[in-house]
Design an enzyme around this catalytic site. Structure first.
Site, PDB file in Angstrom:
ATOM      1  N   SER A 196      -1.396  -1.624   7.045  1.00  0.00           N
ATOM      2  CA  SER A 196      -2.098  -0.378   6.707  1.00  0.00           C
ATOM      3  C   SER A 196      -2.085   0.612   7.868  1.00  0.00           C
ATOM      4  O   SER A 196      -2.525   0.292   8.980  1.00  0.00           O
ATOM      5  CB  SER A 196      -3.552  -0.672   6.333  1.00  0.00           C
ATOM      6  N   HIS A 214       0.345   2.595   2.568  1.00  0.00           N
ATOM      7  CA  HIS A 214       1.536   1.774   2.346  1.00  0.00           C
ATOM      8  C   HIS A 214       2.514   2.583   1.491  1.00  0.00           C
ATOM      9  O   HIS A 214       2.322   2.726   0.282  1.00  0.00           O
ATOM     10  CB  HIS A 214       1.177   0.462   1.638  1.00  0.00           C
ATOM     11  N   HIS A 247      -0.301  -7.204  -1.446  1.00  0.00           N
ATOM     12  CA  HIS A 247      -1.494  -7.981  -1.149  1.00  0.00           C
ATOM     13  C   HIS A 247      -1.908  -8.831  -2.348  1.00  0.00           C
ATOM     14  O   HIS A 247      -1.746  -8.424  -3.496  1.00  0.00           O
ATOM     15  CB  HIS A 247      -2.663  -7.059  -0.783  1.00  0.00           C
ATOM     16  N   TYR A 270      -4.917  -9.277  -3.262  1.00  0.00           N
ATOM     17  CA  TYR A 270      -5.996  -8.607  -3.990  1.00  0.00           C
ATOM     18  C   TYR A 270      -5.491  -7.534  -4.955  1.00  0.00           C
ATOM     19  O   TYR A 270      -6.257  -7.041  -5.795  1.00  0.00           O
ATOM     20  CB  TYR A 270      -7.026  -8.006  -3.030  1.00  0.00           C
ATOM     21  N   GLU A 271      -4.219  -7.147  -4.848  1.00  0.00           N
ATOM     22  CA  GLU A 271      -3.662  -6.181  -5.802  1.00  0.00           C
ATOM     23  C   GLU A 271      -3.360  -6.818  -7.158  1.00  0.00           C
ATOM     24  O   GLU A 271      -2.954  -6.133  -8.091  1.00  0.00           O
ATOM     25  CB  GLU A 271      -2.391  -5.556  -5.233  1.00  0.00           C
ATOM     26  N   ALA A 315      -3.728  -4.395   9.973  1.00  0.00           N
ATOM     27  CA  ALA A 315      -4.986  -3.821  10.439  1.00  0.00           C
ATOM     28  C   ALA A 315      -6.066  -4.871  10.211  1.00  0.00           C
ATOM     29  O   ALA A 315      -6.102  -5.512   9.161  1.00  0.00           O
ATOM     30  CB  ALA A 315      -5.307  -2.545   9.666  1.00  0.00           C
ATOM     31  N   MET A 346      -6.823  -9.046   5.310  1.00  0.00           N
ATOM     32  CA  MET A 346      -6.519  -9.430   3.927  1.00  0.00           C
ATOM     33  C   MET A 346      -5.022  -9.604   3.683  1.00  0.00           C
ATOM     34  O   MET A 346      -4.550  -9.381   2.570  1.00  0.00           O
ATOM     35  CB  MET A 346      -7.088  -8.378   2.963  1.00  0.00           C
ATOM     36  N   SER A 347      -4.287 -10.015   4.714  1.00  0.00           N
ATOM     37  CA  SER A 347      -2.833 -10.126   4.564  1.00  0.00           C
ATOM     38  C   SER A 347      -2.274 -11.157   5.530  1.00  0.00           C
ATOM     39  O   SER A 347      -2.995 -12.024   6.021  1.00  0.00           O
ATOM     40  CB  SER A 347      -2.177  -8.755   4.823  1.00  0.00           C
ATOM     41  N   ASN A 376     -11.545  -1.837  13.454  1.00  0.00           N
ATOM     42  CA  ASN A 376     -12.996  -1.701  13.287  1.00  0.00           C
ATOM     43  C   ASN A 376     -13.680  -2.972  13.756  1.00  0.00           C
ATOM     44  O   ASN A 376     -13.042  -4.036  13.850  1.00  0.00           O
ATOM     45  CB  ASN A 376     -13.361  -1.434  11.816  1.00  0.00           C
ATOM     46  N   HIS A 404     -12.291   2.237   4.422  1.00  0.00           N
ATOM     47  CA  HIS A 404     -10.845   2.182   4.660  1.00  0.00           C
ATOM     48  C   HIS A 404     -10.353   3.403   5.437  1.00  0.00           C
ATOM     49  O   HIS A 404      -9.364   3.318   6.171  1.00  0.00           O
ATOM     50  CB  HIS A 404     -10.091   2.072   3.326  1.00  0.00           C
TER      51      HIS A 404
END
Length: 271
Positions: free
Chosen positions: A29, A60, A82, A84-85, A112, A210-211, A234, A246
């Site tokens: 990201s 992306h 991802h 989650y997609e 990220a 998340m990746s 963050n 985000h």
């Protein structure tokens, strides 16, 4: 995963490139601008490639770039897929299988991430030494295809120590601090709760995202050496003292994009 679909994509790509890439790059990201610095031979939108999913996340672009970066021929994913997609693990890692059959030797995987470790600050580029798979899934589940790798791959050196040492020396040369740490991969798409972050800390994680974990598992299964870099965008939930957004991720990656690009370009030269 259908082996013949991977073959089909490999053949499709080989018909359109003059040189096989030796290095693969997956850009997380906000880190996609590096791909714009590649002298392209050809660029594919993901929807132009047979059997490729589409990237649906802001930051992306969804392009596969082939060309020269610092005199090395590379294959760069300008945006990843991802879990989650809504994609399954085989779909998430499909591009890594294509890299494997194209003969990629080294893979730079970036992301990220939220920082947990006290030694990490927002804007740091963390060298990943190891990971914790907290997705509740694994891309190697199901019948093993021996043409792609052995049934029980060793993950002791999932992140290649030699590549990590090269990256560290490049960072020193450029004056870029590169703390090390353990990355925890989670399913998302929600940010973690403060309680979940406490759990991650107790398990030994320094950063969470998340990746990355699925791609690294498949790369190791396929015999590809991996270098992992997390951009700490963050402070993780409960540490930031505010809600996470985000847009904050995108702002931080934009600020460090020059350092990140310079670092990766120099690392590629060392490969």
């Amino acid at each position: 995963m259908d082996y013949y679909k991977i073959i089909e994509v490999r053949d499709f790509i080989e018909k359109n490139i003059s040189i096989k890439p030796e290095t693969g790059i997956i850009l997380g990201s906000g880190l996609g601008p590096l791909a714009d610095e590649i002298e392209p031979e050809i660029i594919f939108n993901y929807d132009e490639i047979p059997h490729f999913p589409s990237s649906t996340v802001i930051g992306h672009k969804g392009r596969l770039v082939f060309g020269q970066l610092e005199g090395r021929y590379v294959m760069a994913m300008q945006g990843r897929f991802h879990y989650y997609e809504g994609y399954d693990m085989k779909e998430v890692t499909f591009p890594v299988r294509v890299m494997q059959l194209l003969g990629i030797k080294n893979l730079i995987v970036t992301n990220a991430a939220g920082g947990l470790g006290e030694h990490l600050s927002v804007g740091d580029l963390m060298l990943i030494t190891d990971h914790i798979n907290f997705f509740g899934d694994n891309p190697l589940m199901g019948k093993n295809d021996d043409r792609l790798g052995e049934r029980f791959p060793d993950m002791t050196y999932a992140y290649n120590p030699e590549l990590r040492e090269k990256a560290r020396k490049v960072g020193e040369k450029l004056g870029i601090s590169m703390p090390e740490g353990i990355y925890m991969g989670v399913a998302g798409p929600t940010y973690e709760t403060p309680a979940e972050i406490k759990m991650a800390e107790a398990l030994g994680a320094d950063a969470v995202g998340m990746s990355t974990v699925p791609e690294v598992i498949v790369a190791n299964h396929g015999g590809i050496n991996v270098l992992g870099i997390s951009c700490i965008t963050n402070d993780a939930a409960g540490k930031a003292g505010k809600k996470l957004d985000h847009s904050e991720v995108m702002e931080v990656t934009e600020k460090i994009s020059e350092n990140f690009s310079n670092l990766v370009k120099e690392i590629v030269k060392e490969f």
